[in-house]
Design an enzyme around this catalytic site. Structure first.
Site, PDB file in Angstrom:
ATOM      1  CD  GLN A 143       5.508 -36.053 -15.295  1.00 49.77           C
ATOM      2  OE1 GLN A 143       6.550 -35.446 -15.519  1.00 49.77           O
ATOM      3  NE2 GLN A 143       4.420 -35.801 -15.970  1.00 49.77           N
ATOM      4  N   GLY A 144       5.377 -40.736 -12.680  1.00 47.40           N
ATOM      5  CA  GLY A 144       4.640 -41.935 -13.096  1.00 47.40           C
ATOM      6  C   GLY A 144       3.210 -41.615 -13.471  1.00 47.40           C
ATOM      7  CB  SER A 149      -0.009 -35.961 -28.389  1.00 49.15           C
ATOM      8  OG  SER A 149      -1.406 -35.735 -28.503  1.00 49.15           O
ATOM      9  CD  GLU A 165       5.735 -32.861 -19.049  1.00 51.42           C
ATOM     10  OE1 GLU A 165       4.968 -33.211 -18.147  1.00 51.42           O
ATOM     11  OE2 GLU A 165       6.399 -33.649 -19.741  1.00 51.42           O
TER      12      GLU A 165
END
Lengths: 322, 383
Positions: free
Chosen positions: B134-135, B367, B252
């Protein structure tokens, strides 16, 4: 119940408790009829939602004790709501105590002594010692002369009722803790939006925002686990009631602490309502196993028994079209 | 049905029958299961055993449930996949490894990528043949993803990609990269971004592994120097890459937690081997953290299965998963200081890798601070 229906029911339960914070609201909401239908998932969800509302609205009723009494008394013809279980608690100073929660507007108190059985005492024969009003919830310790206790269930049958009573009581207490913690968080949120420092509402500072976001996350976790315990009920794995109660107690305390930090000094005054929610969370955490006791106990149980505490997939999937 | 109760090639099983059949197959001790349960410190070795397990699961049909029939799956929902990984964890498989991207990327790609491409790509990934990365992140675009600068310029028949991606998990092992690139102006921020599928074997791609502090090299830096991408490799709409990214991040952050937490339960059980009574409180607390992930994560699965987006609530599950990662590994460390002392036998080395990784889980996939901001802004509506 769909989540919209659940929200609507919760709102009407809160409304009923604002009108009557005592036991009357439980009758008005039909909770006592629901107790005979607890095999039904929606009846359970509704019942426990009323306890969440009771915490949120700082209700004063003895409903938790009535729910705890139900598995003992239902077969004996006591009307639900007329009898409450006295909750045993071990005081480090004064030894074993029996605690009656809420306004004692009942006819009977039920007392369960493991190893002996359950008995019933008429309220007029009970000496009520007020110990506190924790979060607007009256708390009494009770005493009575042995001859006033009328045995109603021998140990063999009381044992079964005790297991069920603890499960229902812990799950209801977990819901009520969540409701009270939500009340504390709502106060802190309102304060964060209104209180201005450095020319800005304090809710615009990340340090404050993150405290509140953690508190909201802890709410979501405690609520979801409590609801899952209610939904699974008899299918729940061993000690799931303990997990739900311990998590609600631990998170409830953390939510109150973070909310208090956001409120600052005003939150530590008697005039601000924070302390009502906070002390209710503490009072409920102290009964039916504190979060510290339950958490340690769960760890010891895992270490000694190596029991898998997870909900088996086939049970999780049950009811979602499996 | 095959001898282990495996599904016929075209027959979809209900969840109960699926679980029963899967258990039967696993009880027959397939060699690929034992290999995936071994503690392997080498990341390359883990890729190999997991690819072999994926191949076996695909051949037997268990790995095809929960994926669209039109793309080579056997139908069903994410609940089938949840059942698969939960069951594998209970049978000792140590983690999904780089097949985590099956759950992070594929749900979005199945919904939004060109069908002709996915008919090949989904079975190739599910069977462990062609892996993905996954870029997203760039050296100058971390938490502020919308400032990304890798550019996709229109050329005849497609796009030319120039730019640099970093912290790209598993790029060294991957055939395909789902890339976010700028197709609009930098000022357009998230509105000028497009998602494209890049073949990492294309000329102009260079992948360099980043050696990590825990000794593995699953992360990489990927440089794209005029890499051609055909126009039918665009995912979603042109300039609509942000929606694709949000779709992926919702997996995710939301549903992925449920897939991960089964392995954390296993790790908590493993820590009991060395547990002492003074650690009971910490073990119990880790159990509470896992129960929180389980309950909120399962709600995420149900939302996904019902095609109702989880939205910002995914941040709860992501934060709770990180808490559980840390508390479980705290228990492991408390009972086994060998991993802190640097003992290098195979199992201890792996535990050390996993422990150190548990200290950084609050960074990837958005984060912890970004998750808290999402909650503060979108759910609490703070100023």
């Amino acid at each position: 119940m769909s989540s919209e229906a659940e929200q609507a029911f919760l709102a009407s339960a809160r409304e009923a408790l604002r009108r009557d914070p005592g036991i009357g609201a439980f009758a008005a909401l039909g909770v006592w009829d629901l107790l005979d239908e607890l095999a039904d998932r929606e009846a359970r969800a509704a019942t426990f939602a009323v306890f969440r509302a009771h915490g949120r609205e700082l209700g004063r009723s003895a409903a938790l004790g009535c729910l705890l009494a139900h598995p003992y008394s239902s077969a004996l013809g006591f009307a639900p709501g007329s009898v409450a279980l006295a909750i045993p608690r071990a005081s480090v100073r004064r030894g074993d105590r029996l605690v009656l929660l809420g306004e004692p507007s009942l006819e009977h108190v039920l007392v369960d002594s493991p190893g002996v059985g359950a008995s019933i005492v008429a309220l007029e024969d009970v000496a009520l010692q007020p110990v506190a009003i924790a979060g607007r919830l009256p708390v009494h310790e009770i005493a009575f002369a042995a001859e006033h206790a009328k045995p109603i269930l021998p140990e063999e049958r009381a044992k079964e009722a005790r297991r069920r009573s603890r499960f229902l009581g812990r799950v209801a207490a977990a819901h009520e803790i969540v409701g009270a913690a939500e009340g504390a968080l709502d106060l802190a949120l309102a304060h964060a939006a209104a209180r201005v420092q450095f020319g800005k509402p304090i809710g615009s500072f990340q340090a404050v925002r993150h405290l509140l976001a953690w508190a909201r996350t802890d709410c979501a976790a405690a609520l979801e686990v409590s609801r899952q315990a209610a939904a699974l009920d008899l299918d729940a794995p061993s000690r799931f009631d303990e997990i739900a109660k311990a998590l609600a107690g631990r998170n409830g305390r953390r939510i109150c602490e973070r909310s208090l930090q956001v409120l600052g000094g005003i939150g530590f005054t008697a005039e601000q309502d924070h302390h009502h929610f906070h002390s209710r969370v503490l009072a409920l955490d102290s009964l039916l196993g504190t979060s510290a006791e339950l958490t340690r106990g769960l760890g010891a149980w895992l270490r000694e028994s190596r029991t898998d505490p997870r909900i088996p997939m086939r049970i999780l999937h049950h009811g979602v079209g499996a | 049905m095959s001898k282990y109760g495996a599904p016929d090639q075209e027959r979809q099983l209900g969840l109960a029958a699926y679980l029963e059949g899967l258990e039967k197959w696993l009880a027959s001790s397939p060699p690929s299961l034992a290999a995936a349960a071994a503690p392997l410190a080498s990341f390359a070795a883990r890729v190999e055993v997991m690819s072999a397990l994926m191949k076996a699961l695909h051949e037997e049909g268990w790995g095809r449930h929960g994926w669209p029939e039109a793309l080579g799956g056997l139908g069903g929902t994410i609940l089938h996949r949840a059942a698969l990984w939960d069951t594998l964890a209970r049978h000792g498989v140590r983690g999904m490894g780089l097949f985590e991207h099956v759950e992070i990327l594929m749900p979005t790609l199945c919904a939004l990528a060109p069908r002709e491409f996915m008919i090949q790509a989904l079975p190739a990934f599910l069977s462990g043949r062609e892996l993905w990365c996954q870029g997203f992140s760039e050296p100058e675009a971390g938490s502020d993803l919308a400032s990304l600068r890798t550019r996709a310029s229109a050329v005849p028949g497609g796009y030319a990609i120039r730019g640099r991606k970093i912290w790209t998990s598993w790029a060294t092992y991957a055939r395909w990269c789902l890339l976010l690139a700028r197709t609009g102006t930098p000022e357009a921020r998230h509105r000028g971004v497009t998602a494209l599928i890049v073949d990492l074997r294309s000329p102009g791609v260079s992948v360099s592994a980043i050696e990590q502090a825990n000794g593995t090299d699953e992360l990489a830096e990927v440089v794209f120097d005029d890499v051609f991408v055909p126009e039918d490799h665009v995912v979603g709409a042109l300039d609509g890459g942000w929606d694709v990214a949000m779709h992926i991040l919702s997996s995710e952050r939301g549903t992925f937690a449920w897939f991960r937490h089964g392995f954390l339960y296993q790790q908590l059980f493993a820590s009991l081997r060395h547990a002492e009574p003074h650690g009971d409180g910490a073990v119990g607390s880790a159990l509470l953290d896992l129960a929180a992930v389980s309950a909120t994560g399962y709600q995420g699965l149900l939302s996904h299965a019902a095609a109702t987006p989880l939205g910002p609530r995914a941040a709860f599950t992501k934060l709770l998963l990180c808490e559980a990662e840390r508390s479980v590994h705290d228990c492991i460390l408390a009972g086994d200081a060998d991993l802190a002392a640097g003992v290098q036998d195979e199992e201890t080395a792996l535990l050390r890798q996993e422990y150190l990784f548990s200290r950084i889980v609050t960074v990837y996939g958005g984060s912890q601070q970004m998750q808290l901001e999402t909650i503060a802004k979108q759910l609490l509506r703070l100023p």
